[in-house]
Design a protein around this motif. Structure first.
Motif, PDB file in Angstrom:
ATOM      1  N   GLY A  36       5.234   4.979  16.995  1.00 27.01           N
ATOM      2  CA  GLY A  36       5.904   5.275  18.257  1.00 27.01           C
ATOM      3  C   GLY A  36       5.340   6.477  18.963  1.00 27.01           C
ATOM      4  N   THR A  37       4.373   7.162  18.358  1.00 29.21           N
ATOM      5  CA  THR A  37       3.962   8.448  18.901  1.00 29.21           C
ATOM      6  C   THR A  37       2.525   8.476  19.400  1.00 29.21           C
ATOM      7  OG1 THR A  37       5.334   9.328  17.147  1.00 29.21           O
ATOM      8  CG2 THR A  37       4.120  10.903  18.438  1.00 29.21           C
ATOM      9  N   LEU A  38       1.622   7.823  18.693  1.00 22.26           N
ATOM     10  CA  LEU A  38       0.208   8.085  18.963  1.00 22.26           C
ATOM     11  C   LEU A  38      -0.448   6.949  19.743  1.00 22.26           C
ATOM     12  CD1 LEU A  38      -1.018   9.577  15.602  1.00 22.26           C
ATOM     13  CD2 LEU A  38      -0.555  10.759  17.710  1.00 22.26           C
TER      14      LEU A  38
ATOM     15  N   ALA B 132      13.706   4.369  -2.174  1.00 19.79           N
ATOM     16  CA  ALA B 132      13.949   5.440  -1.205  1.00 19.79           C
ATOM     17  C   ALA B 132      12.627   6.027  -0.731  1.00 19.79           C
ATOM     18  CB  ALA B 132      14.816   6.523  -1.844  1.00 19.79           C
ATOM     19  N   LYS B 133      11.709   6.255  -1.676  1.00 20.08           N
ATOM     20  CA  LYS B 133      10.407   6.815  -1.284  1.00 20.08           C
ATOM     21  C   LYS B 133       9.631   5.811  -0.431  1.00 20.08           C
ATOM     22  CE  LYS B 133      10.179   9.449  -5.541  1.00 20.08           C
ATOM     23  NZ  LYS B 133       9.576   9.475  -6.885  1.00 20.08           N
ATOM     24  N   LEU B 134       9.725   4.545  -0.813  1.00 21.33           N
ATOM     25  CA  LEU B 134       9.042   3.503  -0.038  1.00 21.33           C
ATOM     26  C   LEU B 134       9.564   3.489   1.401  1.00 21.33           C
ATOM     27  CD1 LEU B 134       7.065   1.082  -0.293  1.00 21.33           C
ATOM     28  CD2 LEU B 134       9.042  -0.340  -0.685  1.00 21.33           C
ATOM     29  N   GLY B 135      10.906   3.556   1.508  1.00 20.26           N
ATOM     30  CA  GLY B 135      11.503   3.565   2.845  1.00 20.26           C
ATOM     31  C   GLY B 135      11.052   4.761   3.653  1.00 20.26           C
ATOM     32  N   ALA B 136      10.930   5.906   2.991  1.00 23.65           N
ATOM     33  CA  ALA B 136      10.492   7.099   3.713  1.00 23.65           C
ATOM     34  C   ALA B 136       9.085   6.898   4.265  1.00 23.65           C
ATOM     35  CB  ALA B 136      10.536   8.309   2.791  1.00 23.65           C
ATOM     36  N   LEU B 137       8.205   6.303   3.450  1.00 19.33           N
ATOM     37  CA  LEU B 137       6.834   6.092   3.924  1.00 19.33           C
ATOM     38  C   LEU B 137       6.804   5.081   5.067  1.00 19.33           C
ATOM     39  CD1 LEU B 137       4.520   6.152   0.808  1.00 19.33           C
ATOM     40  CD2 LEU B 137       5.117   7.951   2.393  1.00 19.33           C
TER      41      LEU B 137
ATOM     42  N   LEU C  44       7.735   6.745   8.115  1.00 21.40           N
ATOM     43  CA  LEU C  44       6.614   7.556   8.593  1.00 21.40           C
ATOM     44  C   LEU C  44       5.663   6.707   9.420  1.00 21.40           C
ATOM     45  CD1 LEU C  44       5.084  10.320   8.351  1.00 21.40           C
ATOM     46  CD2 LEU C  44       3.847   9.297   6.462  1.00 21.40           C
ATOM     47  N   PHE C  45       5.370   5.495   8.921  1.00 23.70           N
ATOM     48  CA  PHE C  45       4.493   4.585   9.667  1.00 23.70           C
ATOM     49  C   PHE C  45       5.099   4.255  11.027  1.00 23.70           C
ATOM     50  CE2 PHE C  45       2.429   3.055   5.592  1.00 23.70           C
ATOM     51  CZ  PHE C  45       1.184   3.496   5.951  1.00 23.70           C
TER      52      PHE C  45
ATOM     53  N   VAL D 250       0.835  -1.192   0.000  1.00 16.84           N
ATOM     54  CA  VAL D 250       0.000   0.000   0.000  1.00 16.84           C
ATOM     55  C   VAL D 250       0.879   1.256   0.000  1.00 16.84           C
ATOM     56  CG1 VAL D 250      -0.407   0.411   2.452  1.00 16.84           C
ATOM     57  CG2 VAL D 250      -2.285   0.605   0.843  1.00 16.84           C
ATOM     58  N   SER D 251       2.061   1.182   0.631  1.00 17.64           N
ATOM     59  CA  SER D 251       2.990   2.314   0.543  1.00 17.64           C
ATOM     60  C   SER D 251       3.521   2.447  -0.867  1.00 17.64           C
ATOM     61  CB  SER D 251       4.165   2.128   1.500  1.00 17.64           C
ATOM     62  OG  SER D 251       3.734   1.866   2.788  1.00 17.64           O
ATOM     63  N   GLY D 252       3.796   1.301  -1.498  1.00 18.17           N
ATOM     64  CA  GLY D 252       4.269   1.346  -2.879  1.00 18.17           C
ATOM     65  C   GLY D 252       3.224   1.951  -3.796  1.00 18.17           C
TER      66      GLY D 252
END
Lengths: 421, 397
Positions: B316-318, B302-307, B310-311, B272-274
């Protein structure tokens, strides 16, 4: 009997559910045995019937615990669910019962002191103090001035530690992957280090003695404590920036698990939970035990009595505790650490009874002792705040969803060592 | 440079030409599948390490650091642990369905991976209805989840499965609707063609990615929110909510089957990220013209890794949402917003012919306003601060 049972259809097999389970052919020991002795709860799991007489849905009974990831220990809730909604909830205690009170009646007064550490195992210092207070009342001892200050300092550090961990656990129960909990534990480490250098143990401190404390402060301890106290507001600000404004946390906690003022009083709830419901009752102010009348601090009060208020009250209480700590660390006098009249060996208080209580992190922690003049107490009774605060769990949880139950349980702040004793 | 860009394609052609003509399509497909599984298998291993390391850093601890340098061999240790564990099946479980569920998850997910273009000429299959195919097989994953939950005969499993079904069906709607705007503008359902449509530069420096348009940005945000829910990632991890229902539909799985589920979920997240990268972030295209020499697949991954990062960051935050909040968020916020976004995309399409002076600016402002104003409206109605007034606490002395 069997007729009513055949109506109670569980989706999964288990106790309390009657098995319409198709027995799997060729399986050894099918769980669908009809003759299992059933625990009969005080309600039936009749299927819900809609207006046309059709069965529309069924209730689901789940025994959450004693090995559930977020019951904070071995605690069970028998929950009846209608979909996600809680219809009935019965807390079941006792999995960690270890005969604390009876054992204490068969040991000397001092022998129970290390055992009180294990009650609320996060806050051994306040447990020690409550017990020491009760025995001192019984025996008519008076702690020395320096010991009183040390007691206040350790108790308030314990309160900081307890509330910090509670907030971490609460947000963990809301599903935040451990981040707030780890932040809380980082601060807890600092306080545990202080306790370690003071008493030799991090959690099971066994530090208080009748008429004073066990050992004097090690050199430099006060400076370390001052440094911890000075750094704490920064952590609280960070914590609040992370949590108090978080939209999801607000949505999950505001208006959830409301405990009314009347019910809180009638159920003899104490501690931050009671104050979150707006009742001004803090034993530090009511009894002024120890030397709490010398310090300037305020009692934060909630208004709504929901989970968010319980969270905020604890955060605000931590800030007030820091005030007490700053004053106590500044004013602490030199002097003996223990009342010279108190004797360790052959300690036999004269016959009588006493009830010593303090405001522990979780609420009113009391010890009721009856002495018959012998070396051990004739009767030894603990009033555990965790257990009594837990009794109204169902009243707060009915009608909420299963996700909220965990948050509400988290906001009650229980430690099973104290609930079950 | 072109040779490096096409190195995998040329390698395949070279390997295939050894075989007789009749076998060549078969061998070609087999090689592509092997490469895909190997690539995503290793990305999965790396992701588990990165996730644990990143979560560790977020949580102010070190993360795995005992196995190999920087704990890099941790995925190997995890794999060995998983594979040597006893495979426990509950006595009263439906054995056949319980056994099939992990495969029913992993197969559609790997099918979905097949239509994504990973680089120039590097889509396994260039389907004309690639987007449609992706969602069709993606929806099959829901069946697997329900199979797992139902067959386990565990109450937590059934709760988790119910939650998963409700959540995945609800979030499928905004997921697809936010994709439609891209399909409308690109004029094709083929993922390869959608990337081609973004492979140009506006004014010689700004990439023609759809995320850099008002409707595309809104669509990207909507898509990513729905994607997080589709792949059961925090803060929408209700089907596996550990603090509530133990592990949801995974409760009764252990050993290899659990590992397969785990793999399937991560592959679902990669897929789904792809798709998000392909639809909104220009797929394998370079962000700037002077970087166009970098091989295309490098950009994609690289873009896939960035997404993925993000996940992980969000995880780790919410804290987690509640089930009713989750549902109302999908139906009351994401759905209307994605419908509005379709209208905005249509407007964008039809205002492309404006020719008066400073027309691009006006077009931009108009479309942005049409996205932002409803966002503020819905935001206030659903999750605005109005519902959470700042509380003031009294003090007693």
């Amino acid at each position: 009997m069997s007729q009513s049972r055949s109506n109670t259809i569980g989706i999964a097999g288990g106790t309390g559910m009657v098995s319409q389970a198709p027995s799997v052919p060729g399986q050894r020991g099918s769980l669908g045995a009809q003759s299992l002795p059933h625990h009969q709860p005080g309600y039936t799991l009749q299927p819900k019937v809609d207006a046309s007489g059709e069965v529309s849905s069924e209730l689901l009974e789940i025994a959450m615990g004693p090995h559930h990831p977020s019951t904070h220990g071995v605690f069970r809730m028998d929950v009846v669910l209608d979909g996600e909604r809680v219809v009935k909830l019965k807390p079941v205690f006792g999995y960690l019962h270890r005969n604390h009170e009876k054992i204490a009646e068969n040991t000397s007064y001092l022998g129970s002191m290390p055992y009180t550490d294990r009650l609320d195992y996060l806050c051994s210092m306040t447990n020690n103090w409550a017990y020491a207070l009760a025995v001192e009342k019984l025996a008519g001892l008076k702690p020395t001035e320096r010991a009183e200050y040390i007691r206040v300092i350790t108790a308030e550090l314990t309160r900081l530690l307890n509330h910090t961990c509670l907030v971490g656990f609460l947000v963990q129960d809301m599903g935040a992957m451990g981040t707030p909990l780890m932040y809380a534990f980082r601060e807890r480490e600092k306080i545990l280090d202080l306790f370690e250098s003071l008493s030799g143990a991090r959690m099971m401190c066994n530090y208080m003695r009748f008429g004073g404390c066990r050992v004097d402060l090690p050199p430099g301890w006060l400076d370390q404590a001052k440094a911890v106290v000075a750094s704490y507001p920064k952590f609280l600000d960070e914590f609040e920036a992370l949590l108090s404004e978080n939209e999801i946390l607000l949505a999950r906690s505001q208006g959830v698990g409301i405990l009314s003022r009347e019910l809180a009083i009638n159920a003899s709830i104490t501690g931050p939970m009671l104050r979150a419901s707006g009742v001004n009752y803090d034993i530090r102010k009511v009894d002024k035990y120890g030397i709490y009348d010398r310090f300037d601090f305020r009692i934060p009060l909630g208004e709504h009595g929901d989970v968010f208020d319980r969270y905020m009250i604890r955060v605000l209480e931590m800030r007030e505790s820091l005030k007490i700590l700053t004053q106590a660390l500044k004013d602490i006098p030199e002097g003996p650490i223990v009342d010279p009249k108190a004797k360790l060996r052959g300690f036999r208080p004269k016959a009588g009874e006493a009830y010593g209580r303090i405001e522990a992190g979780k609420g009113e922690l009391g010890f009721y002792l009856i002495s018959d003049g012998s070396p051990n107490p004739y009767r030894y009774r603990v009033r555990p705040p965790s257990l009594i605060n837990l009794t109204i769990l169902e009243d707060m949880c009915l009608g909420t969803t299963i996700g909220d139950v965990m948050v509400i349980l988290g906001s009650v702040d229980i430690v099973l060592g104290e609930v079950d004793r | 440079m072109d040779q490096i860009d096409q190195i995998f394609v040329s390698l395949k052609h070279w390997a295939v030409h050894f075989f007789p003509d009749a076998l060549q399509p078969l061998v070609s497909a087999g090689l592509s599948i092997a490469a895909l599984i190997a690539a995503f298998g290793s990305i999965f291993a790396i992701t588990t390490w990165v996730e644990r390391k990143a979560l560790g850093r977020i949580q102010n601890r070190l993360g795995p650091n005992r196995v190999g340098p920087f704990g890099l061999l941790q995925p190997m240790a995890d794999a060995i642990k998983m594979l040597t564990k006893e495979d426990i099946v509950p006595v009263s479980a439906d054995h056949v369905v319980h056994y099939l569920a992990p495969f029913a998850l992993i197969i559609p997910v790997s099918l979905a991976l097949a239509v994504i273009p990973y680089g120039r000429n590097m889509a396994l299959v260039d389907l004309d209805g690639g987007v449609l195919f992706f969602f069709a097989v993606g929806a099959a994953a829901e069946v697997a989840v329900f199979m797992a939950g139902w067959s386990s005969r565990n109450k937590y499993s059934i709760l988790g499965a119910m939650r998963a079904i409700a959540q995945m069906i609800s979030y499928e709607v905004p997921l697809v609707l936010s994709t439609i705007s891209v399909v409308m503008i690109a004029g094709s359902l083929s993922l390869v063609k959608i990337v081609e449509a973004q492979n140009h530069f506006v004014g010689d420096w700004l990439p023609g990615w759809y995320v850099l348009t008002p409707w595309g940005f809104a669509g990207f945000v909507l898509f990513m929110i729905a994607a997080a829910a589709e792949s059961n990632r925090a803060p929408f991890d209700l089907p596996e909510a550990e603090s509530e229902i133990i592990a949801g539909y995974l409760t009764e799985y252990s050993g290899f089957k659990y590992a397969l589920f785990f793999l399937g979920e991560y592959w679902g997240m990669f897929a789904v990220s792809g798709l998000a990268v392909t639809l909104f972030l220009g797929g394998w295209t370079a962000p700037f013209p002077f970087l166009a020499w970098v091989p295309s697949f490098v950009w994609f991954f690289a873009k896939l890794g960035a997404l993925i990062l993000l996940f992980i960051w969000i995880r780790g935050t919410l804290p987690r949402l509640r089930i009713d909040q989750l549902m109302s968020f999908a139906w009351k916020f994401l759905l209307p917003m994605s419908l509005i976004n379709i209208v905005v995309a249509a407007l964008w399409h039809f205002t492309a012919g404006w020719s008066f002076p400073s027309a691009p600016l006006w077009r931009w402002l108009l479309c942005a306003a049409l996205v932002v104003i409803p966002y503020l409206g819905f935001g206030h109605a659903l999750a605005g601060r109005r519902r959470f007034p700042k509380r003031v606490y009294q003090y007693a002395t």
